[in-house]
Design a protein around this motif. Sequence first.
Motif, PDB file in Angstrom:
ATOM      1  N   GLY A  53      54.979  27.745  97.015  1.00 48.21           N
ATOM      2  CA  GLY A  53      53.848  28.355  96.321  1.00 48.21           C
ATOM      3  C   GLY A  53      53.266  27.417  95.291  1.00 48.21           C
ATOM      4  N   ASN A  54      52.313  27.936  94.513  1.00 48.04           N
ATOM      5  CA  ASN A  54      51.610  27.109  93.543  1.00 48.04           C
ATOM      6  C   ASN A  54      52.357  26.948  92.219  1.00 48.04           C
ATOM      7  N   GLY A  55      53.512  27.555  92.084  1.00 44.17           N
ATOM      8  CA  GLY A  55      54.309  27.388  90.882  1.00 44.17           C
ATOM      9  C   GLY A  55      54.164  28.511  89.882  1.00 44.17           C
ATOM     10  N   ALA A  56      53.189  29.387  90.076  1.00 52.08           N
ATOM     11  CA  ALA A  56      53.006  30.520  89.169  1.00 52.08           C
ATOM     12  C   ALA A  56      54.009  31.610  89.527  1.00 52.08           C
ATOM     13  N   THR A  57      54.186  32.563  88.604  1.00 48.79           N
ATOM     14  CA  THR A  57      55.067  33.696  88.878  1.00 48.79           C
ATOM     15  C   THR A  57      54.262  34.976  88.851  1.00 48.79           C
ATOM     16  N   GLY A  58      54.816  36.008  89.452  1.00 53.77           N
ATOM     17  CA  GLY A  58      54.164  37.314  89.432  1.00 53.77           C
ATOM     18  C   GLY A  58      52.876  37.326  90.227  1.00 53.77           C
ATOM     19  N   PRO A  59      51.837  38.030  89.696  1.00 49.91           N
ATOM     20  CA  PRO A  59      50.608  38.182  90.476  1.00 49.91           C
ATOM     21  C   PRO A  59      49.823  36.875  90.643  1.00 49.91           C
ATOM     22  N   MET A  94      51.048  34.085  91.672  1.00 48.13           N
ATOM     23  CA  MET A  94      51.651  33.229  92.690  1.00 48.13           C
ATOM     24  C   MET A  94      50.833  33.291  93.976  1.00 48.13           C
ATOM     25  N   ARG A  95      50.477  32.134  94.473  1.00 46.73           N
ATOM     26  CA  ARG A  95      49.693  32.039  95.692  1.00 46.73           C
ATOM     27  C   ARG A  95      50.362  31.047  96.634  1.00 46.73           C
ATOM     28  N   PRO A  96      50.308  31.312  97.919  1.00 44.33           N
ATOM     29  CA  PRO A  96      50.845  30.329  98.857  1.00 44.33           C
ATOM     30  C   PRO A  96      49.928  29.106  98.914  1.00 44.33           C
ATOM     31  N   VAL A  97      50.502  28.006  99.242  1.00 46.43           N
ATOM     32  CA  VAL A  97      49.723  26.784  99.385  1.00 46.43           C
ATOM     33  C   VAL A  97      49.984  26.205 100.769  1.00 46.43           C
ATOM     34  N   ILE A  98      49.135  25.297 101.165  1.00 41.94           N
ATOM     35  CA  ILE A  98      49.353  24.599 102.420  1.00 41.94           C
ATOM     36  C   ILE A  98      50.387  23.517 102.145  1.00 41.94           C
ATOM     37  N   THR A  99      51.465  23.557 102.877  1.00 46.46           N
ATOM     38  CA  THR A  99      52.578  22.640 102.667  1.00 46.46           C
ATOM     39  C   THR A  99      52.239  21.263 103.213  1.00 46.46           C
ATOM     40  N   ASP A 100      52.672  20.257 102.504  1.00 46.75           N
ATOM     41  CA  ASP A 100      52.472  18.898 102.966  1.00 46.75           C
ATOM     42  C   ASP A 100      53.343  18.652 104.199  1.00 46.75           C
ATOM     43  N   ALA A 101      52.788  17.992 105.174  1.00 48.58           N
ATOM     44  CA  ALA A 101      53.496  17.753 106.434  1.00 48.58           C
ATOM     45  C   ALA A 101      54.740  16.897 106.243  1.00 48.58           C
ATOM     46  N   LYS A 102      54.714  15.997 105.277  1.00 48.37           N
ATOM     47  CA  LYS A 102      55.871  15.132 105.053  1.00 48.37           C
ATOM     48  C   LYS A 102      57.034  15.891 104.409  1.00 48.37           C
ATOM     49  N   ALA A 103      56.752  17.047 103.799  1.00 42.99           N
ATOM     50  CA  ALA A 103      57.821  17.820 103.169  1.00 42.99           C
ATOM     51  C   ALA A 103      58.774  18.400 104.208  1.00 42.99           C
TER      52      ALA A 103
END
Length: 145
Positions: free
Chosen positions: A94-100, A102-111
């Motif tokens: 996720g984007n690192g936020a907590t609670g409301p 928090m949003r999903p992010v597009i994951t880096d392919a190398k991860a």
Amino acid sequence: MSPTQFASEHKWIYWGAIVILVGLVITGLVRYERVTTNNETAAKANQLQEELVKAGYPSPDTDTVEEVLGTDGGPVCDDPGNALKTALWKIQQGNGATGPGMRPVITDAKAVEVERIVLQVYCPDEVDDFEDALNDLKTDDTVRR
């Protein structure tokens, strides 16, 4: 004094020698198993380091890799396509936020490439399950290099 009389009077020497020899055999077998396990662990850790460096990642510490992954891949190879692990992994992306916030992010392919490399070295039979679990995960080149 006859030879049979001498042998019968000193049976404790024979029994003591037998006990010592059995103890040495058991100790030798245990140590041999430990040495072969350590050699296998070191070989796999070195192979992982080579594969990571070949893919452009920094080389982790050999001792740490040996302790965490051992000979069988440890927690990484315990059903990597498991739904709970996948859900937890997606939450961590996720984007690192907590609670409301928090949003999903597009994951880096190398991860995800690093885990794929670890699976290829330690448990190649689990790579297909891992790939199936990642089919619905959107990845892209999201990190500036």
